[in-house]
Design a protein around this motif. Structure first.
Motif, PDB file in Angstrom:
ATOM      1  N   GLU A 171       1.083 -12.332 -12.299  1.00  0.00           N
ATOM      2  CA  GLU A 171       2.062 -11.259 -12.125  1.00  0.00           C
ATOM      3  C   GLU A 171       1.612  -9.895 -12.640  1.00  0.00           C
ATOM      4  O   GLU A 171       2.048  -8.877 -12.138  1.00  0.00           O
ATOM      5  CB  GLU A 171       3.372 -11.661 -12.808  1.00  0.00           C
ATOM      6  N   ILE A 172       0.768  -9.870 -13.628  1.00  0.00           N
ATOM      7  CA  ILE A 172       0.387  -8.597 -14.247  1.00  0.00           C
ATOM      8  C   ILE A 172      -1.041  -8.187 -13.905  1.00  0.00           C
ATOM      9  O   ILE A 172      -1.297  -7.064 -13.491  1.00  0.00           O
ATOM     10  CB  ILE A 172       0.554  -8.657 -15.781  1.00  0.00           C
ATOM     11  N   PHE A 173      -1.993  -9.100 -14.066  1.00  0.00           N
ATOM     12  CA  PHE A 173      -3.400  -8.733 -13.890  1.00  0.00           C
ATOM     13  C   PHE A 173      -3.705  -8.225 -12.493  1.00  0.00           C
ATOM     14  O   PHE A 173      -4.560  -7.382 -12.304  1.00  0.00           O
ATOM     15  CB  PHE A 173      -4.314  -9.915 -14.206  1.00  0.00           C
ATOM     16  N   SER A 174      -3.005  -8.782 -11.507  1.00  0.00           N
ATOM     17  CA  SER A 174      -3.277  -8.368 -10.132  1.00  0.00           C
ATOM     18  C   SER A 174      -2.908  -6.905  -9.885  1.00  0.00           C
ATOM     19  O   SER A 174      -3.355  -6.302  -8.916  1.00  0.00           O
ATOM     20  CB  SER A 174      -2.513  -9.270  -9.149  1.00  0.00           C
ATOM     21  N   LEU A 175      -2.110  -6.326 -10.774  1.00  0.00           N
ATOM     22  CA  LEU A 175      -1.688  -4.927 -10.622  1.00  0.00           C
ATOM     23  C   LEU A 175      -2.726  -3.933 -11.167  1.00  0.00           C
ATOM     24  O   LEU A 175      -2.629  -2.740 -10.897  1.00  0.00           O
ATOM     25  CB  LEU A 175      -0.367  -4.696 -11.369  1.00  0.00           C
ATOM     26  N   ILE A 176      -3.693  -4.417 -11.928  1.00  0.00           N
ATOM     27  CA  ILE A 176      -4.628  -3.518 -12.615  1.00  0.00           C
ATOM     28  C   ILE A 176      -5.369  -2.574 -11.669  1.00  0.00           C
ATOM     29  O   ILE A 176      -5.388  -1.363 -11.915  1.00  0.00           O
ATOM     30  CB  ILE A 176      -5.617  -4.304 -13.508  1.00  0.00           C
ATOM     31  N   PRO A 177      -5.997  -3.060 -10.585  1.00  0.00           N
ATOM     32  CA  PRO A 177      -6.727  -2.110  -9.722  1.00  0.00           C
ATOM     33  C   PRO A 177      -5.839  -0.984  -9.196  1.00  0.00           C
ATOM     34  O   PRO A 177      -6.223   0.188  -9.214  1.00  0.00           O
ATOM     35  CB  PRO A 177      -7.248  -2.996  -8.585  1.00  0.00           C
ATOM     36  N   GLU A 178      -4.641  -1.330  -8.750  1.00  0.00           N
ATOM     37  CA  GLU A 178      -3.713  -0.331  -8.208  1.00  0.00           C
ATOM     38  C   GLU A 178      -3.291   0.681  -9.278  1.00  0.00           C
ATOM     39  O   GLU A 178      -3.261   1.893  -9.033  1.00  0.00           O
ATOM     40  CB  GLU A 178      -2.473  -1.043  -7.655  1.00  0.00           C
ATOM     41  N   ILE A 179      -2.994   0.174 -10.467  1.00  0.00           N
ATOM     42  CA  ILE A 179      -2.580   1.058 -11.566  1.00  0.00           C
ATOM     43  C   ILE A 179      -3.729   1.979 -11.964  1.00  0.00           C
ATOM     44  O   ILE A 179      -3.537   3.174 -12.167  1.00  0.00           O
ATOM     45  CB  ILE A 179      -2.100   0.227 -12.776  1.00  0.00           C
ATOM     46  N   PHE A 180      -4.933   1.415 -12.061  1.00  0.00           N
ATOM     47  CA  PHE A 180      -6.091   2.222 -12.444  1.00  0.00           C
ATOM     48  C   PHE A 180      -6.345   3.335 -11.427  1.00  0.00           C
ATOM     49  O   PHE A 180      -6.537   4.495 -11.802  1.00  0.00           O
ATOM     50  CB  PHE A 180      -7.344   1.354 -12.589  1.00  0.00           C
ATOM     51  N   ILE A 181      -6.355   2.984 -10.132  1.00  0.00           N
ATOM     52  CA  ILE A 181      -6.631   3.980  -9.090  1.00  0.00           C
ATOM     53  C   ILE A 181      -5.582   5.092  -9.130  1.00  0.00           C
ATOM     54  O   ILE A 181      -5.894   6.274  -8.963  1.00  0.00           O
ATOM     55  CB  ILE A 181      -6.701   3.316  -7.695  1.00  0.00           C
ATOM     56  N   LYS A 182      -4.330   4.723  -9.361  1.00  0.00           N
ATOM     57  CA  LYS A 182      -3.268   5.726  -9.423  1.00  0.00           C
ATOM     58  C   LYS A 182      -3.506   6.696 -10.580  1.00  0.00           C
ATOM     59  O   LYS A 182      -3.435   7.916 -10.406  1.00  0.00           O
ATOM     60  CB  LYS A 182      -1.909   5.027  -9.594  1.00  0.00           C
ATOM     61  N   HIS A 183      -3.812   6.155 -11.760  1.00  0.00           N
ATOM     62  CA  HIS A 183      -4.085   7.024 -12.914  1.00  0.00           C
ATOM     63  C   HIS A 183      -5.338   7.872 -12.686  1.00  0.00           C
ATOM     64  O   HIS A 183      -5.374   9.053 -13.029  1.00  0.00           O
ATOM     65  CB  HIS A 183      -4.260   6.184 -14.188  1.00  0.00           C
ATOM     66  N   PHE A 184      -6.374   7.258 -12.113  1.00  0.00           N
ATOM     67  CA  PHE A 184      -7.633   7.965 -11.863  1.00  0.00           C
ATOM     68  C   PHE A 184      -7.415   9.132 -10.902  1.00  0.00           C
ATOM     69  O   PHE A 184      -7.849  10.260 -11.161  1.00  0.00           O
ATOM     70  CB  PHE A 184      -8.659   6.985 -11.291  1.00  0.00           C
TER      71      PHE A 184
END
Length: 196
Positions: A171-184
């Motif tokens: 539920e959480i780890f799969s969100l990391i790439p999307e969250i990172f790209i958004k912040h980047f």
């Protein structure tokens, strides 16, 4: 026993380079945005994970959960950029830190231990044959004798299953790439805007 897990997440540098070119950023701005995005991603995932674990375990407070969230490392393969890695300490939690029902087994004159039925469906009910219920330095909990002395006691704990770690991954780890790209992307656009 402490069961800790860690996960590494690869970041596609080609995707970052494409974003850099699309917003007109310099390579130096990209590296700075990368570092800032990692830090912000760690904060975001830590908050999401803490909230999820608190709800999943029916913990009375988020503090006991936050203490089990350690450092993140997200690695860019084949590059010397910063990295973050996440692991959870899934060691047992004290009974008093969880919502649930504490019950004496037997009678007051003839106690035969104590039991704890957690509110969380992810945790199993526990029975402590030599446990007793008391209020020591906080809310009521179950304690176990560790010796013959009056204060040779320790608080009973509840085991945390590995299934909870799997739930966090799903539920959480799969969100990391999307969250990172958004912040980047947000940070990179901000740097370009300031420069212009």
């Amino acid at each position: 026993m402490l069961s800790n897990q860690h996960q590494l997440f690869d970041i596609d540098l080609d995707e970052l380079e494409a974003i850099r070119k699309s917003v007109g950023a310099t390579p130096k701005e990209m590296v700075k945005a990368y570092g800032r995005a990692l830090a912000r991603t760690a904060v975001t995932i830590r908050k999401l994970s803490s909230k999820h674990l608190k709800e999943e375990l029916q913990a009375k407070s988020g503090k006991v959960i936050r203490n089990r969230l350690k450092q993140f490392k997200i690695k860019a393969t084949g590059n010397n950029l910063d990295e973050l890695k996440l692991w959870y300490g899934l060691n047992p939690l004290p009974v008093r830190s969880l919502k649930g029902r504490i019950k004496r087994i037997g009678t007051k004159r003839s106690p035969n231990g104590a039991s704890f039925s957690p509110s969380s469906s992810s945790l199993k009910a526990e029975t402590y044959d030599k446990g007793f219920i008391a209020r020591l330095n906080g809310p009521r909990s179950i304690y176990l004798r560790t010796g013959k002395g009056k204060w040779n006691i320790t608080e009973a704990k509840v085991d945390i299953s590995d299934e909870i770690h799997v739930a966090i991954e799903d539920e959480i780890f799969s969100l990391i790439p999307e969250i990172f790209i958004k912040h980047f992307t947000t940070d990179l656009k901000g740097r370009v805007a300031i420069r212009k």
